[in-house]
Design an enzyme around this catalytic site. Structure first.
Site, short mmCIF file in Angstrom:
data_model
loop_
_atom_site.label_atom_id
_atom_site.label_comp_id
_atom_site.label_asym_id
_atom_site.label_seq_id
_atom_site.Cartn_x
_atom_site.Cartn_y
_atom_site.Cartn_z
N SER A 3 35.74 29.98 29.37
CA SER A 3 35.74 30.47 30.01
C SER A 3 33.69 30.84 29.78
O SER A 3 33.77 31.10 28.64
CB SER A 3 36.14 31.67 31.25
OG SER A 3 34.86 31.58 31.97
N TYR A 9 39.38 39.51 32.81
CA TYR A 9 39.44 38.36 32.47
C TYR A 9 38.87 38.04 31.25
O TYR A 9 38.66 37.63 30.65
CB TYR A 9 39.45 37.40 33.75
CG TYR A 9 38.71 36.43 33.57
CD1 TYR A 9 40.22 35.80 33.76
CD2 TYR A 9 37.42 36.19 33.80
CE1 TYR A 9 39.31 34.15 33.87
CE2 TYR A 9 37.52 33.84 33.43
CZ TYR A 9 38.55 33.17 34.25
OH TYR A 9 38.29 32.38 34.39
#
Length: 356
Positions: free
Chosen positions: A190, A203
């Site tokens: 990401s 995350y």
């Protein structure tokens, strides 16, 4: 021999040529840049042979980006082994209907070592003629976002088990087949693997960890001819299932859990209403991704599989909240290491926390 008028003309002509004395280095630099760009594009887009007969195992295919990646690679001719966490749900059944007979659905829970071993055994028993060419670690989870002080260690463990240890389990299981084919490993991380923002630590730490794992693995696998690439999607929450009704309700339940387990002092510091408001509301419905809008990520994965010279990193911008074609996350991640920390802290705080 020459009059004053001829001198004036000569002098004026020389003055006109003066700027070119300074411009020619710029022109040379421009030509070098153009030649480099053209050569790089040609070098980068030199593809391997046919995709048919090459197997690719992908995790997280029953929803989101994994669904789009599996469908795209199937269309290119790969034999796709689509790892699905919930093979009985609509996402997996839709994928089976829309793809060719080459596609295999493979049940897998990346948190479970035995499940990973069973998936490996199935793939090994159904290899196409050129073997397993690629492994795409795409499965991931996005838990409730909250401050570090309020978030329990259990929540970090949950995120790590899927986003970090899951790819490790899959890589360790499938590497013998990838080494045999001198193939590819692609880890989908990401933009959060490049930069961190407030409240997203559960995350972000997993994506940073997967990036560093990929860097180590890329260096280790080079002697076997195996190429390791990282694909870093930007904002795709609007077009995948990561923020559908079920996931949003799950995150609200996780907020309740963290709140109940927190001490009175911590509860006072972090009002529950703010925590609920800080989690993204429902943005999409259902589990099947908007495949067309996910294509940039699928194409990046395909390039990493097909190119003779794949990139180490593919930063793939997504969609913006204010202007649809400007992904703020992707923009910040590109300049994150180029600008001073104090400036990036100021910028991120203003953007994510609405601080002045």
């Amino acid at each position: 021999m020459f009059g004053y008028g001829a001198f004036q003309v000569t002098f004026a002509a020389c003055l006109c040529l003066v700027p070119f004395l300074f411009l020619w280095p710029l022109l040379v630099a421009l030509c070098v840049w153009l030649l480099w760009t053209i050569g790089w594009k040609y070098w980068e887009h030199t593809h391997l042979g046919e995709c048919e007969g090459r197997g690719v195992f992908i995790t997280g295919c029953d929803s989101g980006l994994g669904f789009a990646i599996a469908e795209h690679l199937d269309a290119l001719g790969f034999t796709v082994f689509a790892g699905c966490y919930r093979p009985q749900d609509v996402g997996a059944s839709t994928l089976q209907k829309e793809c060719s007979s080459r596609l295999h659905e493979v049940p897998i829970d990346v948190r479970d070592k035995e499940s990973v071993a069973n998936a490996f055994a199935y793939v090994k028993d159904h290899l196409p003629k050129h073997g397993l060419w690629g492994v795409v670690n795409n499965a991931g989870v996005n838990l409730a976002t909250s401050e570090v002080e309020l978030t329990g260690v259990r929540m970090y463990n949950r995120a790590q088990d899927v986003n970090m240890y899951g790819p490790i389990r899959v890589v360790k299981a499938f590497l013998p087949l990838i080494r045999a084919s001198a193939g590819r490993i692609i880890n989908v991380t990401s933009v959060h693997g490049r930069m961190s923002i407030p409240r997203w630590s559960t995350y972000d730490v997993t994506k940073h960890g997967l990036e560093t794992l990929s860097d180590s693995l890329r260096l280790e696998m080079a002697k076997f001819g195996v190429r390791v690439s990282i694909v870093e999607p930007g904002q795709y929450g609007f077009v995948t299932s990561i923020q559908n009704e079920e996931m949003t309700n799950l995150q609200l339940a996780q907020i309740d859990e963290m709140w109940k387990n927190a001490s009175p002092e911590i509860r006072a510091a972090y009002p529950k209403e703010e925590e609920v408001k800080g989690n993204t509301p429902v943005m999409v419905h259902g589990w099947v991704a908007n495949v067309n809008k996910c294509l940039p990520v699928a194409r990046a994965v395909a390039h990493a599989l097909r190119s003779e010279h794949p990139r180490a990193r593919y930063l793939v911008g997504g969609y913006g909240t204010i202007v649809s074609f400007v992904d703020g996350f992707a923009v910040m991640s590109k300049v994150h290491n180029l600008l001073s920390t104090w400036f990036m802290d100021w910028w991120i705080a203003r953007w994510t926390l609405n601080e002045k």
